[in-house]
Design an enzyme around this catalytic site. Structure first.
Site, PDB file in Angstrom:
ATOM      1  N   CYS A  77       0.423   1.763   9.415  1.00  0.00           N
ATOM      2  CA  CYS A  77       0.352   0.822   7.815  1.00  0.00           C
ATOM      3  C   CYS A  77       0.328  -0.393   7.726  1.00  0.00           C
ATOM      4  O   CYS A  77       1.190  -0.726   8.223  1.00  0.00           O
ATOM      5  CB  CYS A  77       1.006   1.185   6.702  1.00  0.00           C
ATOM      6  SG  CYS A  77       1.499   0.522   5.372  1.00  0.00           S
ATOM      7  N   GLY A  78      -0.918  -1.355   7.870  1.00  0.00           N
ATOM      8  CA  GLY A  78      -0.322  -2.224   7.760  1.00  0.00           C
ATOM      9  C   GLY A  78       1.086  -3.439   6.990  1.00  0.00           C
ATOM     10  O   GLY A  78       0.961  -4.133   8.228  1.00  0.00           O
ATOM     11  N   ASN A  79       0.435  -3.405   5.686  1.00  0.00           N
ATOM     12  CA  ASN A  79       1.640  -3.928   5.127  1.00  0.00           C
ATOM     13  C   ASN A  79       3.232  -3.618   5.700  1.00  0.00           C
ATOM     14  O   ASN A  79       3.784  -4.708   5.647  1.00  0.00           O
ATOM     15  CB  ASN A  79       1.760  -3.121   3.261  1.00  0.00           C
ATOM     16  CG  ASN A  79       0.322  -4.048   2.645  1.00  0.00           C
ATOM     17  OD1 ASN A  79       0.336  -5.675   2.997  1.00  0.00           O
ATOM     18  ND2 ASN A  79      -0.089  -3.496   2.065  1.00  0.00           N
ATOM     19  N   GLU A 200      -4.195   6.118  -1.811  1.00  0.00           N
ATOM     20  CA  GLU A 200      -3.308   6.313  -0.448  1.00  0.00           C
ATOM     21  C   GLU A 200      -2.734   8.097  -0.360  1.00  0.00           C
ATOM     22  O   GLU A 200      -1.619   8.352  -1.186  1.00  0.00           O
ATOM     23  CB  GLU A 200      -1.495   5.037  -0.642  1.00  0.00           C
ATOM     24  CG  GLU A 200      -2.408   4.545   0.205  1.00  0.00           C
ATOM     25  CD  GLU A 200      -1.764   3.539   0.666  1.00  0.00           C
ATOM     26  OE1 GLU A 200      -0.813   4.024   1.979  1.00  0.00           O
ATOM     27  OE2 GLU A 200      -0.310   2.514   0.147  1.00  0.00           O
ATOM     28  N   CYS A 210      -2.545  -1.536  -0.281  1.00  0.00           N
ATOM     29  CA  CYS A 210      -2.677  -1.142   1.548  1.00  0.00           C
ATOM     30  C   CYS A 210      -3.484  -1.757   2.578  1.00  0.00           C
ATOM     31  O   CYS A 210      -4.649  -2.129   2.118  1.00  0.00           O
ATOM     32  CB  CYS A 210      -3.997   0.321   1.085  1.00  0.00           C
ATOM     33  SG  CYS A 210      -3.839   1.531   2.551  1.00  0.00           S
TER      34      CYS A 210
END
Length: 279
Positions: A77-79, A200, A210
């Site tokens: 998950c990038g964030n 998501e 996202c």
């Protein structure tokens, strides 16, 4: 039972609970139950997911366990990665440049006062412009795995796109089973700008941002010759996440997500949220 300290952070409206679990305060069998309870927006603190900071092997500053708010495990998950990087510096685990282990591989990050930048693993499984029968109509989309699977649909009227309803149908479409997919609805707004909305998987709804979805949409648009690095991606929360990449004969390299991270609050999770002997 003792209370469990946590921080809540937000990356472009994508919010997460983070706990220091290096001493295994939360046992592995109890993680899913705690995630579901703590991330519940009516009965818990509320978040899109939860990060457990774990001790890592040699060569990294730490490892993580990441869960969506429904208790499912996500490889990346990038964030959340950007939030975890900031949290690790707050704990004194690392300096402004750090490395941590995820199920998608080792993530490198740089924490600066104005932004957190993470380098993500190479994307794979890029497929452009395939048609899918969705409830009796044909929809054209593209797909790419940016740590987790994504599909991208371009729509000039993206503000009115049925992200929740159509996104849910595509997410559970037999074509993508058993893992399912995340679904992005996007509009290119220039060579270095686009707008992106994401349904998501795991959250089972549209989120305000996202990170891997923004990256997926940028890479698909770049593969179609519509954008060049860097790309400023406006998210549904109204904030801008910057995606950097390098084109190569083999595909895309040097994939980075960059943007601010906000600390929302800190506190103690009540023992009533801990299912069973969680500590």
């Amino acid at each position: 039972m003792e209370e469990l300290a946590f921080y809540k952070m937000s990356g472009h409206g994508n919010d997460f609970l983070l706990v220091d679990n290096r001493r295994e305060a939360v046992a592995e069998p109890n993680m899913v139950g705690l995630v579901r309870a703590a991330c519940d927006r009516k009965r818990g603190v509320g978040a899109d997911g939860m990060v457990f900071i774990q001790s890592g092997p040699d060569g990294v500053d730490f490892a993580w366990r990441f869960f969506n708010d429904d208790g499912s495990v996500a490889e990346m998950c990038g964030n959340a990665a950007r939030c975890a990087a900031l949290y690790a510096t707050m704990l004194g685990l690392a300096g402004p440049r750090l490395r941590f282990l995820t199920l998608a591989g080792v993530i490198q990050a740089e924490v600066r006062p104005e932004a957190v930048k993470v380098q993500l693993p190479p994307a794979k499984d890029l497929i452009l412009d395939f048609d899918l029968d969705v409830d009796g109509r044909t929809i054209r989309m593209s797909g790419v795995n940016t740590g987790v699977p994504h599909v991208v649909l371009f729509d000039d009227n993206v503000e009115n796109a049925p992200v929740r309803d159509l996104g849910r149908i595509i997410r559970y479409h037999p074509h993508f089973q058993p893992a399912g997919t995340n679904v992005n609805f996007a509009r290119v707004e220039g060579e270095h700008a686009l707008y992106n909305r994401t349904y998501e998987r795991g959250v089972e709804d549209e989120t305000l941002a996202c990170g891997t979805g923004c990256l997926a949409t940028v890479l698909v648009a770049a593969a179609k010759g519509r954008v060049s690095s860097p790309v400023a991606v406006t998210t549904q929360g109204g904030e801008v996440l910057t995606v950097h990449f390098t084109r190569a004969e083999s595909g895309f390299q040097d994939l980075h997500l960059e943007g601010p991270v906000r600390v929302i609050c800190s506190g103690q999770l009540s023992p009533s949220l801990l299912p069973g002997p969680a500590r």
